[in-house]
Motif scaffolding. Structure first.
Motif, PDB file in Angstrom:
ATOM      1  N   ILE A 220      35.859  41.585  58.445  1.00 13.37           N
ATOM      2  CA  ILE A 220      37.274  41.716  58.095  1.00 13.37           C
ATOM      3  C   ILE A 220      37.767  40.452  57.405  1.00 13.37           C
ATOM      4  O   ILE A 220      38.465  40.508  56.381  1.00 13.37           O
ATOM      5  CB  ILE A 220      38.129  42.006  59.348  1.00 13.37           C
ATOM      6  CG1 ILE A 220      37.794  43.381  59.923  1.00 13.37           C
ATOM      7  CG2 ILE A 220      39.628  41.917  59.016  1.00 13.37           C
ATOM      8  CD1 ILE A 220      38.412  43.635  61.285  1.00 13.37           C
ATOM      9  N   ILE A 221      37.382  39.303  57.930  1.00 17.10           N
ATOM     10  CA  ILE A 221      37.805  38.033  57.337  1.00 17.10           C
ATOM     11  C   ILE A 221      37.266  37.915  55.914  1.00 17.10           C
ATOM     12  O   ILE A 221      37.991  37.566  54.980  1.00 17.10           O
ATOM     13  CB  ILE A 221      37.315  36.856  58.205  1.00 17.10           C
ATOM     14  CG1 ILE A 221      37.957  36.908  59.593  1.00 17.10           C
ATOM     15  CG2 ILE A 221      37.620  35.520  57.526  1.00 17.10           C
ATOM     16  CD1 ILE A 221      37.367  35.928  60.592  1.00 17.10           C
ATOM     17  N   GLY A 222      35.991  38.236  55.732  1.00 14.53           N
ATOM     18  CA  GLY A 222      35.402  38.176  54.398  1.00 14.53           C
ATOM     19  C   GLY A 222      36.044  39.143  53.435  1.00 14.53           C
ATOM     20  O   GLY A 222      36.298  38.810  52.265  1.00 14.53           O
ATOM     21  N   PHE A 223      36.343  40.358  53.924  1.00 11.12           N
ATOM     22  CA  PHE A 223      36.962  41.351  53.047  1.00 11.12           C
ATOM     23  C   PHE A 223      38.357  40.915  52.621  1.00 11.12           C
ATOM     24  O   PHE A 223      38.733  41.047  51.450  1.00 11.12           O
ATOM     25  CB  PHE A 223      37.018  42.708  53.757  1.00 11.12           C
ATOM     26  CG  PHE A 223      37.618  43.795  52.912  1.00 11.12           C
ATOM     27  CD1 PHE A 223      37.003  44.218  51.744  1.00 11.12           C
ATOM     28  CD2 PHE A 223      38.811  44.403  53.274  1.00 11.12           C
ATOM     29  CE1 PHE A 223      37.555  45.217  50.957  1.00 11.12           C
ATOM     30  CE2 PHE A 223      39.376  45.399  52.505  1.00 11.12           C
ATOM     31  CZ  PHE A 223      38.736  45.810  51.340  1.00 11.12           C
ATOM     32  N   MET A 224      39.122  40.382  53.541  1.00  7.61           N
ATOM     33  CA  MET A 224      40.468  39.928  53.202  1.00  7.61           C
ATOM     34  C   MET A 224      40.435  38.773  52.202  1.00  7.61           C
ATOM     35  O   MET A 224      41.258  38.715  51.284  1.00  7.61           O
ATOM     36  CB  MET A 224      41.223  39.507  54.466  1.00  7.61           C
ATOM     37  CG  MET A 224      41.634  40.667  55.350  1.00  7.61           C
ATOM     38  SD  MET A 224      42.806  41.752  54.520  1.00  7.61           S
ATOM     39  CE  MET A 224      42.414  43.309  55.298  1.00  7.61           C
ATOM     40  N   ARG A 225      39.483  37.877  52.367  1.00  6.66           N
ATOM     41  CA  ARG A 225      39.371  36.755  51.429  1.00  6.66           C
ATOM     42  C   ARG A 225      38.982  37.244  50.041  1.00  6.66           C
ATOM     43  O   ARG A 225      39.478  36.747  49.031  1.00  6.66           O
ATOM     44  CB  ARG A 225      38.367  35.739  51.962  1.00  6.66           C
ATOM     45  CG  ARG A 225      38.921  34.941  53.135  1.00  6.66           C
ATOM     46  CD  ARG A 225      37.944  33.934  53.694  1.00  6.66           C
ATOM     47  NE  ARG A 225      38.609  33.099  54.692  1.00  6.66           N
ATOM     48  CZ  ARG A 225      37.996  32.291  55.530  1.00  6.66           C
ATOM     49  NH1 ARG A 225      36.672  32.199  55.497  1.00  6.66           N
ATOM     50  NH2 ARG A 225      38.677  31.573  56.406  1.00  6.66           N
ATOM     51  N   GLY A 226      38.067  38.204  49.986  1.00 10.51           N
ATOM     52  CA  GLY A 226      37.691  38.761  48.689  1.00 10.51           C
ATOM     53  C   GLY A 226      38.810  39.576  48.067  1.00 10.51           C
ATOM     54  O   GLY A 226      39.095  39.453  46.870  1.00 10.51           O
ATOM     55  N   LEU A 227      39.444  40.403  48.878  1.00 13.50           N
ATOM     56  CA  LEU A 227      40.546  41.245  48.403  1.00 13.50           C
ATOM     57  C   LEU A 227      41.678  40.399  47.836  1.00 13.50           C
ATOM     58  O   LEU A 227      42.280  40.760  46.822  1.00 13.50           O
ATOM     59  CB  LEU A 227      41.057  42.118  49.545  1.00 13.50           C
ATOM     60  CG  LEU A 227      42.264  43.011  49.269  1.00 13.50           C
ATOM     61  CD1 LEU A 227      41.933  44.042  48.203  1.00 13.50           C
ATOM     62  CD2 LEU A 227      42.736  43.686  50.555  1.00 13.50           C
ATOM     63  N   ALA A 228      41.962  39.283  48.493  1.00 14.22           N
ATOM     64  CA  ALA A 228      43.059  38.412  48.042  1.00 14.22           C
ATOM     65  C   ALA A 228      42.892  38.039  46.574  1.00 14.22           C
ATOM     66  O   ALA A 228      43.880  37.973  45.815  1.00 14.22           O
ATOM     67  CB  ALA A 228      43.103  37.152  48.911  1.00 14.22           C
ATOM     68  N   ASN A 229      41.655  37.796  46.137  1.00 15.84           N
ATOM     69  CA  ASN A 229      41.406  37.422  44.748  1.00 15.84           C
ATOM     70  C   ASN A 229      41.649  38.572  43.780  1.00 15.84           C
ATOM     71  O   ASN A 229      42.020  38.354  42.631  1.00 15.84           O
ATOM     72  CB  ASN A 229      39.957  36.944  44.599  1.00 15.84           C
ATOM     73  CG  ASN A 229      39.673  35.705  45.412  1.00 15.84           C
ATOM     74  OD1 ASN A 229      40.468  34.787  45.447  1.00 15.84           O
ATOM     75  ND2 ASN A 229      38.538  35.694  46.099  1.00 15.84           N
ATOM     76  N   ASP A 230      41.433  39.794  44.253  1.00 14.18           N
ATOM     77  CA  ASP A 230      41.552  40.964  43.381  1.00 14.18           C
ATOM     78  C   ASP A 230      42.987  41.444  43.191  1.00 14.18           C
ATOM     79  O   ASP A 230      43.281  42.132  42.217  1.00 14.18           O
ATOM     80  CB  ASP A 230      40.722  42.123  43.944  1.00 14.18           C
ATOM     81  CG  ASP A 230      39.223  41.867  43.872  1.00 14.18           C
ATOM     82  OD1 ASP A 230      38.808  41.045  43.041  1.00 14.18           O
ATOM     83  OD2 ASP A 230      38.478  42.495  44.651  1.00 14.18           O
ATOM     84  N   VAL A 231      43.877  41.098  44.117  1.00 12.46           N
ATOM     85  CA  VAL A 231      45.221  41.686  44.085  1.00 12.46           C
ATOM     86  C   VAL A 231      46.343  40.669  43.922  1.00 12.46           C
ATOM     87  O   VAL A 231      47.513  41.041  43.842  1.00 12.46           O
ATOM     88  CB  VAL A 231      45.479  42.534  45.353  1.00 12.46           C
ATOM     89  CG1 VAL A 231      44.449  43.652  45.470  1.00 12.46           C
ATOM     90  CG2 VAL A 231      45.456  41.668  46.616  1.00 12.46           C
ATOM     91  N   ALA A 232      45.999  39.397  43.859  1.00 12.69           N
ATOM     92  CA  ALA A 232      47.029  38.358  43.843  1.00 12.69           C
ATOM     93  C   ALA A 232      47.985  38.486  42.658  1.00 12.69           C
ATOM     94  O   ALA A 232      49.199  38.247  42.800  1.00 12.69           O
ATOM     95  CB  ALA A 232      46.380  36.977  43.833  1.00 12.69           C
ATOM     96  N   ASN A 233      47.481  38.866  41.496  1.00 18.39           N
ATOM     97  CA  ASN A 233      48.327  38.962  40.309  1.00 18.39           C
ATOM     98  C   ASN A 233      49.333  40.106  40.382  1.00 18.39           C
ATOM     99  O   ASN A 233      50.223  40.201  39.536  1.00 18.39           O
ATOM    100  CB  ASN A 233      47.472  39.116  39.051  1.00 18.39           C
ATOM    101  CG  ASN A 233      46.720  37.849  38.709  1.00 18.39           C
ATOM    102  OD1 ASN A 233      47.107  36.754  39.118  1.00 18.39           O
ATOM    103  ND2 ASN A 233      45.631  37.982  37.953  1.00 18.39           N
ATOM    104  N   ASP A 234      49.178  40.958  41.390  1.00 22.96           N
ATOM    105  CA  ASP A 234      50.093  42.090  41.565  1.00 22.96           C
ATOM    106  C   ASP A 234      51.123  41.838  42.662  1.00 22.96           C
ATOM    107  O   ASP A 234      51.804  42.769  43.106  1.00 22.96           O
ATOM    108  CB  ASP A 234      49.294  43.354  41.897  1.00 22.96           C
ATOM    109  CG  ASP A 234      48.358  43.755  40.771  1.00 22.96           C
ATOM    110  OD1 ASP A 234      48.849  43.986  39.651  1.00 22.96           O
ATOM    111  OD2 ASP A 234      47.139  43.811  41.010  1.00 22.96           O
ATOM    112  N   GLY A 235      51.229  40.608  43.124  1.00 20.48           N
ATOM    113  CA  GLY A 235      52.210  40.296  44.162  1.00 20.48           C
ATOM    114  C   GLY A 235      51.809  40.787  45.533  1.00 20.48           C
ATOM    115  O   GLY A 235      52.662  40.984  46.406  1.00 20.48           O
ATOM    116  N   ILE A 236      50.499  40.963  45.738  1.00 24.45           N
ATOM    117  CA  ILE A 236      49.984  41.504  46.994  1.00 24.45           C
ATOM    118  C   ILE A 236      49.165  40.430  47.702  1.00 24.45           C
ATOM    119  O   ILE A 236      48.379  39.722  47.063  1.00 24.45           O
ATOM    120  CB  ILE A 236      49.111  42.752  46.726  1.00 24.45           C
ATOM    121  CG1 ILE A 236      49.930  43.826  45.993  1.00 24.45           C
ATOM    122  CG2 ILE A 236      48.525  43.299  48.021  1.00 24.45           C
ATOM    123  CD1 ILE A 236      49.085  44.922  45.374  1.00 24.45           C
ATOM    124  N   THR A 237      49.336  40.325  49.010  1.00 24.54           N
ATOM    125  CA  THR A 237      48.552  39.372  49.788  1.00 24.54           C
ATOM    126  C   THR A 237      47.675  40.103  50.793  1.00 24.54           C
ATOM    127  O   THR A 237      47.948  41.248  51.167  1.00 24.54           O
ATOM    128  CB  THR A 237      49.457  38.374  50.536  1.00 24.54           C
ATOM    129  OG1 THR A 237      50.238  39.077  51.516  1.00 24.54           O
ATOM    130  CG2 THR A 237      50.381  37.643  49.572  1.00 24.54           C
TER     131      THR A 237
END
Length: 247
Positions: free
Chosen positions: A160-177
């Motif tokens: 879960i920690i790894g997925f959240m860290r990876g996901l953060a990079n994919d969605v940051a430009n959309d205002g999503i954390t």
């Protein structure tokens, strides 16, 4: 100046595993802050919805089933656009590595990790459209503790920690954390089989000498799902009374 406590007004939050324990506490806290809440669980979480009132909705959801996620995403549109997802549902049987079988491994991974991917698959598009969204994964402080018989569980919670860290990079430009919260031993139905001595042996390792309560976890979730945490993503907040120490 009076500061509003309705920090989540105008948002729709989906919480998994919301029938009891930590999930129920999170659902109630989000509702108290003004969010409309979609409470989900394997069976309809009527008690949670009854406690909240009209601003809550109960949906049945097996987080391991993609069709259930698709169905909930479609039904939720009648309420509005979900922009907060808190994945709390978990599965944690104790099995030594010699006793651990493949079905248990796969059910643990499906419940604790696949669910996070599926929630993103079905709720990310609406968040991107709104240019605002919050994903919070409930992991566990067990990823930093020496506890036998939980290799499968620890693997899924570290995932879960790894997925959240990876996901953060994919969605940051959309205002999503995307962030993770790591509770310690918490006073829920899941730990009822433990003796008082077993519980005490855990919380005596903490800086705060008491058993955690479900409501203790809500503060971190409320913060991470608010505008106050707009510049915080890919991070972990440990909520365990000071048991898990880095180093």
């Amino acid at each position: 100046m009076k500061i509003s406590t309705k920090t989540h007004e105008g948002h729709i939050a989906l919480v998994t595993g919301a029938a009891q324990g930590i999930g129920q506490a999170i659902a109630l806290a989000l509702a108290e802050r003004g969010a409309q809440v979609i409470a989900t669980d394997l069976t309809l979480p009527h008690q949670t919805v009854d406690k909240i009132g009209r601003s809550a909705h109960a949906f049945q959801l097996d987080v391991t089933e993609e069709e259930d996620w698709r169905s909930v995403s479609l039904k939720s549109r009648d309420i509005g656009e979900v922009d907060i997802v808190v994945n709390n549902a978990g599965y944690f049987p104790n099995r030594s590595i010699d006793e651990l079988d493949l079905p248990t491994w796969r059910k643990t991974m499906a419940t604790n990790l696949d669910s996070h991917f599926l929630s993103v698959k079905y709720f990310l598009p609406t968040m991107r459209k709104k240019k605002w969204g919050r994903f919070v994964g409930v992991s566990s402080n067990m990823v930093g503790l020496a506890i036998p018989g939980m290799s499968h569980y620890i693997a899924s919670k570290m995932g879960i920690i790894g997925f959240m860290r990876g996901l953060a990079n994919d969605v940051a430009n959309d205002g999503i954390t995307a962030n993770a919260v790591l509770p310690g031993l918490t006073n829920t139905a899941a730990i009822r089989p433990q003796s008082e001595d077993q519980k005490r042996s855990t919380w005596e390792q903490q800086a705060i000498k008491r058993l955690g309560e479900p409501k203790d976890v809500t503060g971190a979730v409320l913060f991470l799902t608010s505008d106050d945490a707009a510049f915080i993503t890919g991070q972990v907040i440990v909520v365990d009374g000071g048991q898990y120490r880095i180093g």
